[in-house]
Design a protein around this motif. Structure first.
Motif, PDB file in Angstrom:
ATOM      1  N   ASP A 109       2.711 -13.399  34.973  1.00 44.46           N
ATOM      2  CA  ASP A 109       2.959 -14.539  34.083  1.00 44.46           C
ATOM      3  C   ASP A 109       1.706 -15.394  33.938  1.00 44.46           C
ATOM      4  N   LYS A 110       0.950 -15.542  35.029  1.00 51.16           N
ATOM      5  CA  LYS A 110      -0.268 -16.348  34.973  1.00 51.16           C
ATOM      6  C   LYS A 110      -1.272 -15.739  33.998  1.00 51.16           C
ATOM      7  N   LEU A 111      -1.422 -14.426  34.071  1.00 47.59           N
ATOM      8  CA  LEU A 111      -2.382 -13.770  33.188  1.00 47.59           C
ATOM      9  C   LEU A 111      -1.957 -13.883  31.730  1.00 47.59           C
ATOM     10  N   ASN A 112      -0.669 -13.776  31.499  1.00 46.34           N
ATOM     11  CA  ASN A 112      -0.164 -13.896  30.127  1.00 46.34           C
ATOM     12  C   ASN A 112      -0.315 -15.306  29.568  1.00 46.34           C
ATOM     13  N   ALA A 133      -4.319 -20.614  39.553  1.00 43.67           N
ATOM     14  CA  ALA A 133      -3.883 -21.146  40.849  1.00 43.67           C
ATOM     15  C   ALA A 133      -2.416 -21.583  40.823  1.00 43.67           C
ATOM     16  N   GLY A 134      -1.761 -21.445  39.670  1.00 41.96           N
ATOM     17  CA  GLY A 134      -0.362 -21.863  39.547  1.00 41.96           C
ATOM     18  C   GLY A 134      -0.199 -23.306  39.150  1.00 41.96           C
ATOM     19  N   GLY A 135      -1.312 -23.993  38.877  1.00 40.13           N
ATOM     20  CA  GLY A 135      -1.246 -25.389  38.494  1.00 40.13           C
ATOM     21  C   GLY A 135      -1.031 -25.577  37.005  1.00 40.13           C
ATOM     22  N   ILE A 136      -0.921 -26.827  36.609  1.00 38.49           N
ATOM     23  CA  ILE A 136      -0.699 -27.182  35.211  1.00 38.49           C
ATOM     24  C   ILE A 136      -1.872 -28.050  34.747  1.00 38.49           C
TER      25      ILE A 136
END
Length: 395
Positions: free
Chosen positions: A11-14, A142-145
């Motif tokens: 999901d992060k890469l997308n 890193a999963g951040g916003i």
């Protein structure tokens, strides 16, 4: 054979946008294959060579077998001490070479990895817009916003920290800044940095200043370091690189300096991801920092001459553009009737000129294009001539 399903990637890469410079390179290569004489003012990769005295040291070090082994994770002691000496001479800022300095495989690598050390899932990072895309990309990976801070002309392309939402201020963990600025070529002074330090202390933020263009400056201006400001080291770090200063983009070497805990955090990430920088490159980089600096002065002279030719030519063609005091970029408004992508395509399709559309750096970059001063004066003059010939053809 792998089944290429949409959910194949994380999901992060997308979430990541297409890397802007990769798309530009594809467009450029397509034109070259068709026989077009392309003038590339798009990607900021210096066309000037690395100075011979740096290359000589590299060659000698490469022949020494002791340099062929794994390097240290933190960087060679000699290289880290050279960084300390350089910062003391340039900015009068002192560091502990063992605790407050870390070698990087180019500053891009360090910037991208730093959020992994400090952001948990859905943590916020304040990211300038428009900006070098890695601040946002590193945050997402890193999963951040990432939370955009608009850089607007009316505020001299600096973020208005006072307008940030109170909830965002209190929730954010990292604040990215970058002066001299890519892509806008804006500069910052000590008053701005003092505001940043106070803001970070009030909101318990980690400040990351990207200072990669600190040595490309003109007209009597000399960029300060964020870390010159009182208490700056308590809240932040600064990234710098040998890429632009010494024309060493392909060598992949940079560094982070500043707050001990922040440097240590990035170091913990790196020990689990990479194995350091080839010692031979670090030895050459040490020579760059401590050796003859006339090559840096020569770079500034060349870029100033190019800047003057490009800006004068663009102004004569009625472009809204300012003379930058630093960086090797020129940030110009696109003509009426275009957005940044359509005008960039217009230039490459009709004149063989590659520039970077401002929207590629973020939504607030819309309406601008970025020229890089990485071609000779003759090619820049040819660029102006080609644009001039487009009058009456949609321009």
């Amino acid at each position: 054979m792998v089944n290429h399903r949409k959910d194949m990637y994380s999901d992060k890469l997308n979430l990541l946008p297409p890397y802007l410079f990769s798309s530009l390179d594809e467009l450029k290569q397509d034109k070259i294959k068709k026989g077009v004489d392309v003038i590339n003012l798009g990607v900021g990769d210096p066309d000037l060579p690395t100075s011979s005295h740096i290359i000589d040291v590299l060659c000698k070090a490469a022949r020494d077998p002791k340099n062929h082994k794994y390097p240290s994770y933190n960087g060679m002691q000699e290289f880290r001490e050279a960084i300390v000496k350089w910062y003391k001479n340039r900015f009068n800022v002192s560091f502990d070479a063992d605790k407050e300095v870390l070698a990087l495989i180019g500053s891009k690598e360090g910037i991208a990895h730093l959020p992994l050390a400090f952001l948990n899932k859905d943590d916020l990072a304040l990211v300038p817009d428009p900006a070098y895309t890695v601040y946002k990309i590193g945050t997402i990976l890193a999963g951040g916003i990432p939370i955009s801070m608009p850089l607007l002309k009316e505020n001299d392309f600096k973020p208005d920290l006072s307008r940030l939402n109170k909830r965002v201020r209190r929730s954010a963990k990292i604040l990215f800044i970058n002066y001299p600025n890519n892509p806008t070529s804006a500069t910052a002074d000590e008053n701005f940095y003092k505001e940043v330090v106070d803001f970070a202390m009030d909101n318990d933020l980690i400040v990351c200043n990207d200072n990669a263009y600190s040595e490309i400056y003109f007209d009597g201006y000399r960029p300060p370091s964020f870390l010159e400001i009182k208490n700056a080291k308590n809240v932040g770090v600064e990234f710098n690189s040998l890429s632009k200063t010494y024309n060493m983009t392909g060598w992949r070497i940079g560094y982070i300096v500043g707050n001990e805990d922040i440097v240590r955090g990035l170091g913990k990430v790196k020990t689990n991801i990479d194995s350091g920088i080839f010692n031979v490159v670090q030895i050459a980089a040490t020579e760059a920092l401590l050796g003859d600096q006339s090559c840096v002065e020569d770079n500034r002279r060349v870029y100033k001459e190019r800047r003057d030719v490009l800006v004068k030519g663009l102004k004569n063609l009625s472009f809204d553009v300012k003379n930058p005091l630093a960086t090797f970029y020129v940030w110009a408004k696109v003509p009426d009737g275009y957005d940044s992508i359509s005008f960039s395509r217009f230039l490459i399709d009709n004149a063989g000129i590659v520039v970077t559309p401002g929207v590629g750096f973020g939504e607030y970059g819309e309406g601008y294009i970025r020229f890089a001063l990485t071609e000779s004066i003759e090619r820049i003059e040819e660029c102006i001539n080609r644009i001039n010939l487009l009058k009456g053809e949609g321009l």
